[in-house]
Design an enzyme around this catalytic site. Structure first.
Site, PDB file in Angstrom:
ATOM      1  N   LYS A  36      34.047  34.568  45.264  1.00 36.28           N
ATOM      2  CA  LYS A  36      34.160  33.134  44.943  1.00 36.28           C
ATOM      3  C   LYS A  36      34.155  32.957  43.426  1.00 36.28           C
ATOM      4  O   LYS A  36      33.160  32.530  42.828  1.00 36.28           O
ATOM      5  CB  LYS A  36      33.032  32.344  45.621  1.00 36.28           C
ATOM      6  CG  LYS A  36      33.327  30.848  45.746  1.00 36.28           C
ATOM      7  CD  LYS A  36      32.388  30.199  46.729  1.00 36.28           C
ATOM      8  CE  LYS A  36      32.453  28.680  46.738  1.00 36.28           C
ATOM      9  NZ  LYS A  36      33.697  28.094  47.198  1.00 36.28           N
TER      10      LYS A  36
ATOM     11  N   GLU B 195      44.684  30.623  53.926  1.00 36.42           N
ATOM     12  CA  GLU B 195      43.641  29.598  54.017  1.00 36.42           C
ATOM     13  C   GLU B 195      44.115  28.375  53.253  1.00 36.42           C
ATOM     14  O   GLU B 195      45.234  28.340  52.752  1.00 36.42           O
ATOM     15  CB  GLU B 195      42.321  30.127  53.449  1.00 36.42           C
ATOM     16  CG  GLU B 195      42.418  30.530  51.983  1.00 36.42           C
ATOM     17  CD  GLU B 195      41.116  31.089  51.414  1.00 36.42           C
ATOM     18  OE1 GLU B 195      40.035  30.720  51.898  1.00 36.42           O
ATOM     19  OE2 GLU B 195      41.199  31.860  50.449  1.00 36.42           O
TER      20      GLU B 195
ATOM     21  N   ARG C 112      26.194  34.770  50.011  1.00 35.97           N
ATOM     22  CA  ARG C 112      27.526  34.939  49.418  1.00 35.97           C
ATOM     23  C   ARG C 112      27.446  34.936  47.890  1.00 35.97           C
ATOM     24  O   ARG C 112      28.163  35.679  47.213  1.00 35.97           O
ATOM     25  CB  ARG C 112      28.493  33.856  49.914  1.00 35.97           C
ATOM     26  CG  ARG C 112      29.911  34.095  49.413  1.00 35.97           C
ATOM     27  CD  ARG C 112      30.904  33.128  50.007  1.00 35.97           C
ATOM     28  NE  ARG C 112      30.606  31.755  49.654  1.00 35.97           N
ATOM     29  CZ  ARG C 112      31.193  30.693  50.203  1.00 35.97           C
ATOM     30  NH1 ARG C 112      32.118  30.868  51.145  1.00 35.97           N
ATOM     31  NH2 ARG C 112      30.884  29.474  49.822  1.00 35.97           N
TER      32      ARG C 112
ATOM     33  N   ARG D 281      34.814  37.345  21.662  1.00 32.14           N
ATOM     34  CA  ARG D 281      35.863  37.572  22.659  1.00 32.14           C
ATOM     35  C   ARG D 281      36.372  39.009  22.663  1.00 32.14           C
ATOM     36  O   ARG D 281      36.855  39.524  21.653  1.00 32.14           O
ATOM     37  CB  ARG D 281      37.032  36.613  22.405  1.00 32.14           C
ATOM     38  CG  ARG D 281      38.100  36.669  23.500  1.00 32.14           C
ATOM     39  CD  ARG D 281      39.199  35.644  23.267  1.00 32.14           C
ATOM     40  NE  ARG D 281      40.171  35.667  24.341  1.00 32.14           N
ATOM     41  CZ  ARG D 281      41.197  36.518  24.395  1.00 32.14           C
ATOM     42  NH1 ARG D 281      41.373  37.385  23.433  1.00 32.14           N
ATOM     43  NH2 ARG D 281      42.027  36.484  25.423  1.00 32.14           N
TER      44      ARG D 281
ATOM     45  N   HIS E 148      38.000  41.584  26.042  1.00 29.45           N
ATOM     46  CA  HIS E 148      38.194  41.575  27.492  1.00 29.45           C
ATOM     47  C   HIS E 148      37.131  42.385  28.226  1.00 29.45           C
ATOM     48  O   HIS E 148      36.673  41.992  29.286  1.00 29.45           O
ATOM     49  CB  HIS E 148      39.576  42.117  27.856  1.00 29.45           C
ATOM     50  CG  HIS E 148      40.689  41.174  27.531  1.00 29.45           C
ATOM     51  ND1 HIS E 148      41.016  40.816  26.250  1.00 29.45           N
ATOM     52  CD2 HIS E 148      41.551  40.506  28.334  1.00 29.45           C
ATOM     53  CE1 HIS E 148      42.031  39.978  26.264  1.00 29.45           C
ATOM     54  NE2 HIS E 148      42.382  39.764  27.514  1.00 29.45           N
TER      55      HIS E 148
HETATM   56  N1  PDD Z   1      35.537  25.403  48.724  1.00 21.49           N
HETATM   57  N2  PDD Z   1      38.455  28.813  51.065  1.00 21.49           N
HETATM   58  C1  PDD Z   1      38.463  28.385  49.785  1.00 21.49           C
HETATM   59  C2  PDD Z   1      39.564  28.838  48.884  1.00 21.49           C
HETATM   60  C3  PDD Z   1      37.420  27.543  49.323  1.00 21.49           C
HETATM   61  O1  PDD Z   1      37.409  27.138  48.048  1.00 21.49           O
HETATM   62  C4  PDD Z   1      36.407  27.130  50.224  1.00 21.49           C
HETATM   63  C5  PDD Z   1      35.269  26.244  49.795  1.00 21.49           C
HETATM   64  C6  PDD Z   1      36.457  27.595  51.549  1.00 21.49           C
HETATM   65  C7  PDD Z   1      35.417  27.228  52.561  1.00 21.49           C
HETATM   66  O2  PDD Z   1      34.208  27.915  52.299  1.00 21.49           O
HETATM   67  P1  PDD Z   1      32.792  27.275  52.691  1.00 21.49           P
HETATM   68  O3  PDD Z   1      32.865  26.974  54.134  1.00 21.49           O
HETATM   69  O4  PDD Z   1      31.821  28.348  52.383  1.00 21.49           O
HETATM   70  O5  PDD Z   1      32.631  26.036  51.846  1.00 21.49           O
HETATM   71  C8  PDD Z   1      37.489  28.442  51.926  1.00 21.49           C
HETATM   72  C9  PDD Z   1      34.438  24.696  48.120  1.00 21.49           C
HETATM   73  C10 PDD Z   1      33.856  23.655  49.007  1.00 21.49           C
HETATM   74  C11 PDD Z   1      34.872  24.189  46.771  1.00 21.49           C
HETATM   75  O6  PDD Z   1      35.585  24.926  46.091  1.00 21.49           O
HETATM   76  O7  PDD Z   1      34.496  23.087  46.377  1.00 21.49           O
END
Ligand code: PDD
Length: 282
Positions: free
Chosen positions: A149, A182, A52, A100, A102
């Site tokens: 992420k 979520e 990921r 800086r 963008h």
């Molecule tokens: N968070 N959704 C969101 C928005 C998250 O931030 C996370 C994880 C998950 C679960 O993903 P995973 O199973 O890969 O940890 C779902 C981590 C733990 C954090 O931000 O600390």
């Protein structure tokens, strides 16, 4: 004992570790992150989290500033220096430091790489799994690429704070169609009265949780029906069980959503079983 962190090729005392005020992670949130749990010295779901990480970087066109093999060695050394055997590893990579503007900085601007780790008392956290957690619901106000992420977590931060102020552990984010996307930092699941596990499909509206994927695989292997679709708060409140998954909470049962009990108000047995199965799979 000193705590050490890793910044751009060097292990530093945590208190002395820093990045530039021109860093694009600081200026624009132009950065991605990753979190691994560590149990008995082992990174859980290591391959999934590394995959990921590479995907997040690819989506933002940021280069991984070292090989994956080297990164694994750095993480091992970080854990060793900090004597962490149970806890988490946090990684952040930004597009680097530059005057800086963008638009992307000049080619060749080195990305910033930061790694930290900390201990977690998983036994204490496990108590939460025994009692179950409360959830509040809030509107999902995030952007359209929650599958990447990134450190753009302001809506998640505000949702989590609202949960804390309401005496809940997590907030579930609800989209404009009234369906749960979520949690602020976890994926959301229910078990319907018909015995079907339901969780939102891994599209652009959620983070593709690594724990989610493993739990889904384990559940299917045990013959449970899993449906990837959205569900409403009402459906969750009248479900047999509800739970969250994430790297740091594993599988944790939800017993209350917006002050309405889920099922009989006690942690569900399938959530407990899947938590055990997840921990035993590592
Ligand atoms: N968070 N959704 C969101 C928005 C998250 O931030 C996370 C994880 C998950 C679960 O993903 P995973 O199973 O890969 O940890 C779902 C981590 C733990 C954090 O931000 O600390």
């Amino acid at each position: 004992m000193s705590r050490f962190s890793y910044v751009n090729g060097r292990f530093l005392r945590h208190a002395d570790a820093s990045v530039s005020i021109d860093d694009r992670g600081f200026l624009f949130g132009d950065a991605i992150y990753e979190v691994w749990s560590v149990r008995s010295g082992t990174l859980l779901d290591a391959a999934g989290h590394f995959a990921r990480l590479q995907r997040s970087l690819g989506e933002l066109k940021i280069d991984l500033p070292l090989s994956l093999a080297a990164l694994r060695l750095v993480i091992r050394e970080l854990l060793r220096r900090n004597r962490v055997r149970d806890g988490l590893v946090y990684l952040e990579i930004s597009r680097g430091a530059a005057r800086r503007d963008h638009a992307f900085p000049p080619a060749g601007t080195p990305p910033t790489l930061v790694l930290t780790c900390k201990r977690i008392d998983f036994d204490a956290a496990g108590k939460r799994a025994e009692t179950g957690i409360g959830i509040i619901s809030v509107p999902d106000q995030r952007w359209g690429r929650c599958d990447i992420k990134t450190v753009n977590l302001l809506p998640n931060v505000l949702a989590k704070q609202a949960a804390r102020e309401a005496g809940a552990f997590e907030a579930w984010l609800v989209d404009q169609a009234g369906l749960v996307t979520e949690g602020a930092s976890s994926n959301a699941w229910i078990l319907t009265q018909d015995g079907v596990l339901v969780t939102r499909p891994a599209d652009h509206s959620i983070l593709h949780g690594i724990t989610r994927a493993t739990v889904m695989r384990l559940a299917k292997a045990e013959g449970y029906a899993v449906e990837e679709r959205g569900f409403s708060l009402e459906e969750a409140q009248s479900a047999r069980e509800a739970f969250i998954t994430s790297a740091t909470t594993f599988v944790t049962p939800v017993v209350r959503i917006d002050d309405r009990p889920v099922g009989n108000g006690a942690p569900g047995s399938l959530a407990a079983h899947l938590r055990q199965a997840y921990l035993e799979a590592h």
